[in-house]
Design an enzyme around this catalytic site. Structure first.
Site, short mmCIF file in Angstrom:
data_model
loop_
_atom_site.label_atom_id
_atom_site.label_comp_id
_atom_site.label_asym_id
_atom_site.label_seq_id
_atom_site.Cartn_x
_atom_site.Cartn_y
_atom_site.Cartn_z
N GLY A 185 -17.27 -3.49 4.61
CA GLY A 185 -17.84 -2.85 3.15
C GLY A 185 -17.32 -3.62 1.99
O GLY A 185 -17.43 -4.96 1.77
N VAL B 89 -14.09 -4.67 0.60
CA VAL B 89 -12.94 -5.80 1.49
C VAL B 89 -13.81 -6.44 1.88
O VAL B 89 -13.57 -8.09 2.02
CB VAL B 89 -11.80 -5.03 1.41
CG1 VAL B 89 -10.94 -5.94 2.35
CG2 VAL B 89 -11.58 -4.48 0.34
N GLY B 90 -14.15 -6.44 3.14
CA GLY B 90 -14.95 -6.90 4.24
C GLY B 90 -16.30 -8.22 3.62
O GLY B 90 -15.68 -9.81 3.60
N ASP C 70 -19.91 -4.98 12.63
CA ASP C 70 -19.65 -3.00 11.35
C ASP C 70 -20.58 -2.15 12.56
O ASP C 70 -21.90 -2.61 12.36
CB ASP C 70 -20.03 -2.69 10.21
CG ASP C 70 -19.18 -1.90 9.32
OD1 ASP C 70 -19.71 -0.89 9.61
OD2 ASP C 70 -18.72 -2.43 8.24
N ARG D 251 -1.92 5.57 -0.30
CA ARG D 251 -2.46 4.54 1.15
C ARG D 251 -2.44 5.23 2.22
O ARG D 251 -2.94 5.20 3.21
CB ARG D 251 -2.20 3.29 0.90
CG ARG D 251 -2.56 2.12 -0.05
CD ARG D 251 -1.56 1.23 -0.40
NE ARG D 251 -2.09 0.63 -1.43
CZ ARG D 251 -1.60 0.37 -2.29
NH1 ARG D 251 0.02 0.63 -3.03
NH2 ARG D 251 -1.76 -0.87 -3.38
N ASN E 39 -7.83 5.87 9.88
CA ASN E 39 -7.54 4.38 10.60
C ASN E 39 -6.83 4.05 11.34
O ASN E 39 -7.03 3.17 12.20
CB ASN E 39 -7.08 4.08 8.80
CG ASN E 39 -7.54 3.99 7.90
OD1 ASN E 39 -9.41 4.60 8.07
ND2 ASN E 39 -7.88 3.40 6.77
N ASN F 270 -5.40 -0.33 5.10
CA ASN F 270 -4.01 0.34 5.14
C ASN F 270 -4.48 2.01 4.98
O ASN F 270 -4.94 2.49 6.73
CB ASN F 270 -4.32 1.11 3.24
CG ASN F 270 -4.54 -0.31 2.43
OD1 ASN F 270 -2.66 -0.62 2.69
ND2 ASN F 270 -4.79 -0.64 1.21
N ASP G 55 0.51 -7.44 -4.56
CA ASP G 55 1.22 -7.65 -4.74
C ASP G 55 2.06 -8.65 -5.21
O ASP G 55 2.38 -8.36 -6.48
CB ASP G 55 2.20 -6.31 -4.26
CG ASP G 55 1.78 -5.86 -3.25
OD1 ASP G 55 1.50 -4.55 -3.38
OD2 ASP G 55 1.75 -5.96 -2.36
N HIS H 126 3.52 -2.63 1.57
CA HIS H 126 2.23 -2.46 0.47
C HIS H 126 3.04 -0.70 0.21
O HIS H 126 0.90 -0.03 0.63
CB HIS H 126 1.45 -3.58 1.13
CG HIS H 126 0.03 -2.84 0.41
ND1 HIS H 126 -0.62 -3.69 -0.76
CD2 HIS H 126 -1.26 -2.60 0.52
CE1 HIS H 126 -1.53 -3.44 -1.05
NE2 HIS H 126 -1.72 -3.16 -0.97
#
Ligand SMILES: NC(=O)C1=CN([C@@H]2O[C@H](COP(=O)(O)OP(=O)(O)OC[C@H]3O[C@@H](n4cnc5c(N)ncnc54)[C@H](O)[C@@H]3O)[C@@H](O)[C@H]2O)C=CC1
Ligand SMILES: CC(=O)C(=O)O
Length: 306
Positions: free
Chosen positions: A12, A14-15, A35, A86, A93, A118, A146, A173
């Site tokens: 997606g 991020v990947g 995926d 998150r 997840n 997350n 961060d 995080h």
């Protein structure tokens, strides 16, 4: 040229951003995208292939192949909708993580797993339980992103290159994170000293809040964050594959605090090489313990140890 392979679970936003960083600044010979949404995955492979000028091969891979790669980056999972935290993603997840890890097992003994999905600290803990690898080889990107955001904000305030500011966000995080203000240095001097010398009045609370809330602000406006974590994950891969022994704040198992959270550690080919003993003032120690308490609570809620 390099011979290592990096697998990315989740093709997606991020990947694909991580894959792009890895092919623009090569540290491996091959990037595998894994995926279950095969149409999206294959389109990402095609698109990324058009940018692969430095010779890194990009191809679709299976979970089984991923388990044999030098690094497996796990971005597979739901993302926050605007207004969600998150931790709202935890159960969804965790289920995805469980099936993905079962599909990859058994891992190559040298594989390092880098969690990105997350809530990253809690997923890192569960991935350590599930993977059958030494805990040091299962880490999360944690507060490296961060800390990068913090350095960027401070750099603008004090008009310096972010790389010359040694500053860490530690803990979760997430919302309970904290800035280790007492440890920040600039050119060997304390940040306090730099601010005093230059008569800069820094609103620390505002800087910490801006750092903490940056992801939510971006998600509200464009639906996801991707480039920051793309760059950060690629830097972590380089530190691991080149056995660089760089100090990075990443999520790892902390025996004293009994959870996975971020503190600066030394990173190398087998993941965490060693912990460092960051010296915090009392107020920071209390906030870190509070952050750890939040994470222990989330682990317990999700069926992990009390
Ligand atoms: N740790 C950090 O600093 C950051 C973490 N994230 C997290 O990364 C995760 C992914 O975010 P996006 O890429 O924006 O989401 P996305 O929805 O664009 O992509 C997620 C992908 O995972 C795939 N997936 C689902 N199950 C899978 C499985 N078993 N194996 C392989 N792939 C699977 C989906 O098909 C989807 O394509 C989210 O949890 C998000 O919160 C995002 C930014 C920064
Ligand atoms: C989404 C997320 O975790 C971040 O950008 O920090």
């Amino acid at each position: 040229m390099f011979s290592s392979r990096i697998a990315i679970l989740g093709a997606g936003s991020v990947g694909s951003a991580i894959a792009y960083s890895l092919i623009i600044n090569p540290v491996c010979s091959e990037v595998l995208l894994v995926d279950p949404q095969t149409e999206v995955r294959d389109a990402q492979v095609e698109d990324l292939g058009d940018a692969s000028f430095a010779g890194v091969r990009v191809r679709a891979g299976t979970h089984k192949e991923a388990g044999q790669c030098s690094i497996v980056i796990i971005t597979a999972g739901a993302k926050q909708r605007p207004g969600e935290s998150r931790t709202d993603l935890l159960q969804r997840n965790l289920n995805i993580l469980h099936s993905a890890i079962e599909d990859m097992k058994p891992f190559h003994e040298d594989t390092v797993i880098l969690l990105v999905a997350n809530p990253v600290d809690v997923l890192t803990y569960f991935a350590q339980q599930m993977a059958g690898l030494p805990k040091e080889q299962v880490i999360g990107s944690g507060t490296f992103l961060d800390s990068t955001r913090l350095r960027g904000i401070l750099a603008r305030k004090v008009d310096l290159d972010p790389a010359s500011i040694h500053a860490y966000v530690i803990g979760e995080h997430g919302d309970s994170q904290l800035v280790a203000w007492s440890t920040i240095t600039v050119g060997g001097a304390s940040l306090e000293n730099e601010l005093r010398q230059r008569s800069i009045d820094l609103d620390r609370k505002a800087v910490a809040e801006e750092t903490r809330d940056k992801a939510a602000k971006i998600i509200k406006a464009k639906g996801a964050t991707a480039y920051g974590i793309g760059g950060v994950a690629a830097i972590l891969c380089k530190s691991i594959l080149f056995d660089e022994r760089k100090v990075r704040p990443v999520s790892h198992w902390n025996e004293e605090l009994q959870c996975c959270l971020s503190l600066p550690v030394v990173l190398g080919r087998k993941g965490i090489v060693r912990n460092l003993s960051i010296v915090l003032v009392e107020e920071e120690k209390a906030l870190l313990e509070k952050s750890a308490g939040t994470l222990r609570g989330l682990i317990a809620t999700a069926g992990g140890k009390e």
